[in-house]
Scaffold this motif. Structure first.
Motif, PDB file in Angstrom:
ATOM      1  N   PRO A  34       4.622 -12.313  -1.163  1.00 34.64           N
ATOM      2  CA  PRO A  34       4.676 -12.316  -0.041  1.00 34.64           C
ATOM      3  C   PRO A  34       5.739 -13.518   0.214  1.00 34.64           C
ATOM      4  O   PRO A  34       6.875 -13.120   1.063  1.00 34.64           O
ATOM      5  CB  PRO A  34       3.496 -13.297   0.392  1.00 34.64           C
ATOM      6  CG  PRO A  34       2.410 -12.867  -0.351  1.00 34.64           C
ATOM      7  CD  PRO A  34       3.131 -12.523  -1.868  1.00 34.64           C
ATOM      8  N   LEU A 102      -4.447 -12.261   3.052  1.00 37.37           N
ATOM      9  CA  LEU A 102      -3.849 -11.308   2.853  1.00 37.37           C
ATOM     10  C   LEU A 102      -4.015 -10.270   3.657  1.00 37.37           C
ATOM     11  O   LEU A 102      -3.150  -9.287   4.155  1.00 37.37           O
ATOM     12  CB  LEU A 102      -3.839 -10.958   1.408  1.00 37.37           C
ATOM     13  CG  LEU A 102      -3.264 -11.894   0.272  1.00 37.37           C
ATOM     14  CD1 LEU A 102      -3.258 -11.663  -0.866  1.00 37.37           C
ATOM     15  CD2 LEU A 102      -1.504 -11.960   0.473  1.00 37.37           C
ATOM     16  N   ALA A 106      -1.663  -8.581   6.698  1.00 38.37           N
ATOM     17  CA  ALA A 106      -1.627  -6.968   6.737  1.00 38.37           C
ATOM     18  C   ALA A 106      -1.594  -6.492   8.049  1.00 38.37           C
ATOM     19  O   ALA A 106      -0.735  -5.411   8.458  1.00 38.37           O
ATOM     20  CB  ALA A 106      -2.427  -6.245   5.958  1.00 38.37           C
ATOM     21  N   TYR A 178       0.558  -6.439   1.250  1.00 39.81           N
ATOM     22  CA  TYR A 178      -0.482  -7.297   1.400  1.00 39.81           C
ATOM     23  C   TYR A 178      -1.868  -7.008   0.719  1.00 39.81           C
ATOM     24  O   TYR A 178      -2.259  -7.678  -0.068  1.00 39.81           O
ATOM     25  CB  TYR A 178      -0.528  -7.591   2.785  1.00 39.81           C
ATOM     26  CG  TYR A 178       0.496  -8.817   3.444  1.00 39.81           C
ATOM     27  CD1 TYR A 178       0.853  -9.896   2.825  1.00 39.81           C
ATOM     28  CD2 TYR A 178       1.213  -8.232   4.593  1.00 39.81           C
ATOM     29  CE1 TYR A 178       1.932 -10.706   3.402  1.00 39.81           C
ATOM     30  CE2 TYR A 178       2.319  -8.984   5.049  1.00 39.81           C
ATOM     31  CZ  TYR A 178       2.671 -10.441   4.473  1.00 39.81           C
ATOM     32  OH  TYR A 178       3.560 -11.221   4.867  1.00 39.81           O
TER      33      TYR A 178
END
Length: 404
Positions: A34, A102, A106, A178
């Motif tokens: 990320p 995560l 997304a 992600y």
């Protein structure tokens, strides 16, 4: 057998180190994929005109969360008397929370949700950092710690490189990147927790000392100097790496900045492996730590100066392996040194959590300071700041008295 509060004396086997490596690999991949690619790409997608500012706000908020979570989870794990051990329950919890964050990223439709998602990621994965780093003083004897630290440094590098590869070549969609990162961090935590022991803390040995999320620099000056060195090295590394994608795109003007970043990470990674393995072996054999940290800070500073002098692809290719060798050497030796200045066995994870704040603070300061520096002095100013703080770290490490 190693008990929860004893100083380990039996050397750990390669299998245990390998599983610790995999858990760290999954964790670092979920942090750096990320930071290096997904968050900058998402910031540009949601607010193209203010992408640097948005990226700074998101990573700064996550860094602020990490400041609290790291020592707090460490302290709680120091006092956990679960039959599954002190550290493993928190490692699992951290992986789950990080994966949830995560998943939020997304599907984030705006910057506010993006901030929320990254704060969840930071909370979960910094909890994992606290417990996984604590496994070293929990189970590894002093004379093996630099080599073990080297593998942890290598796992950070592989997490960076493989994370970049994963989300630029294998899973190219933002949401897919992600979610793939979430799967990796869960798998890494699972293999470590399921296949390694974690000493149980008897309830009668649970620490009864006053709960404090800090360590007095007056009472423990060597701890304070080591903390300061670690903070400055991490800040210098953050200045030198966080904005590489923007640097390659906006200053070097490369047609494929993401592909070029992957090439640089490969050079960086190979040099880091060499620095970490060689440095760990030599440091453990000699029993000395400080000279190797000084060499590491010098190499990292030279890498930054190369980009001050020239903002070109050639200079980037020269700087990447220098930075990698320095950072690999630093991680191998620093982890051993840091565990040797811990005040007490009963608060290992909490005290390491305080040290890990030095990992997190640069995530707050670098995104806030870097846009100002870039706006006023350009990328030469940013890399100059990286060189300066890295050199100052060498002065800090020289002040430590209890470790050679």
């Amino acid at each position: 057998m190693t008990t929860a509060l004893s100083e380990p004396v039996a050397r750990v086997r390669a299998g245990w180190v390998s599983l610790l490596f995999l858990a760290n690999l999954g964790m670092w991949l979920a942090i750096y994929a990320p930071i290096q690619v997904l968050l900058p790409r998402q910031a540009e997608l949601l607010a193209s005109a203010d992408k640097e500012l948005v990226f700074g706000i998101v990573t700064g908020a996550g860094g602020a969360v990490a400041l609290v979570v790291n020592p707090l989870v460490g302290l709680l794990s120091d006092r956990t008397t679960s039959r599954f051990g002190r550290r493993h329950p928190w490692t699992v919890a951290g992986a789950v929370v990080g994966a949830l964050g995560l998943a939020v990223l997304a599907t984030a439709p705006n910057v506010v949700v993006m901030v929320l998602g990254w704060c969840l990621v930071s909370a979960g994965l910094n909890g994992m950092i606290a417990t996984l780093i604590s496994a070293v003083p929990d189970r590894v004897p002093v004379e093996q710690r630099a080599q073990t630290g080297g593998f942890i440094g290598i796992s950070q590098m592989f997490g960076t490189v493989l994370g970049t590869l994963l989300v630029t070549e294998l899973v190219t969609s933002l949401s897919g990147g992600y979610l793939a990162s979430a799967v990796v961090v869960l798998l890494g935590a699972a293999v470590f927790v399921l296949f390694t022991p974690d000493a149980v803390l008897p309830k009668e040995l649970k620490p009864r000392t006053k709960i404090e999320l800090w360590v007095s620099p007056r009472e423990h000056p060597d701890f304070a100097w080591a903390w300061g060195c670690h903070f400055l090295i991490q800040l210098g590394n953050a200045f030198g790496t966080f904005y590489l994608l923007f640097f390659l795109k906006d200053a070097v003007h490369l047609p494929d900045p993401e592909g070029s970043l992957l090439i640089l990470m490969a050079f960086y990674g190979l040099a880091l492996i060499a620095g970490a393995i060689l440095g760990g072996i030599l440091s453990d054999k000699s029993g000395r730590r400080k000279p190797y940290v000084l060499v590491a800070s010098g190499l990292m500073a030279v890498a930054a100066v190369a980009l001050v002098v020239s903002q070109t692809w050639v200079a980037s290719v020269i700087a990447a392996p220098l930075l990698g060798a320095g950072f690999g050497l630093y991680w191998a030796v620093a982890l051993a040194l840091l565990t040797q200045v811990l005040p007490s066995a009963s608060d290992r994870a909490k005290d390491l959590g305080v040290i890990n704040i030095a990992n997190s603070l640069p995530q707050v300061f670098a995104p806030l300071l870097a846009p100002v520096v870039i706006a006023s002095l350009g990328y030469p100013g940013l890399f100059g700041a990286s060189a300066l703080v890295t050199l100052i770290a060498g002065f800090f490490i020289a002040r430590i008295r209890s470790v050679n």
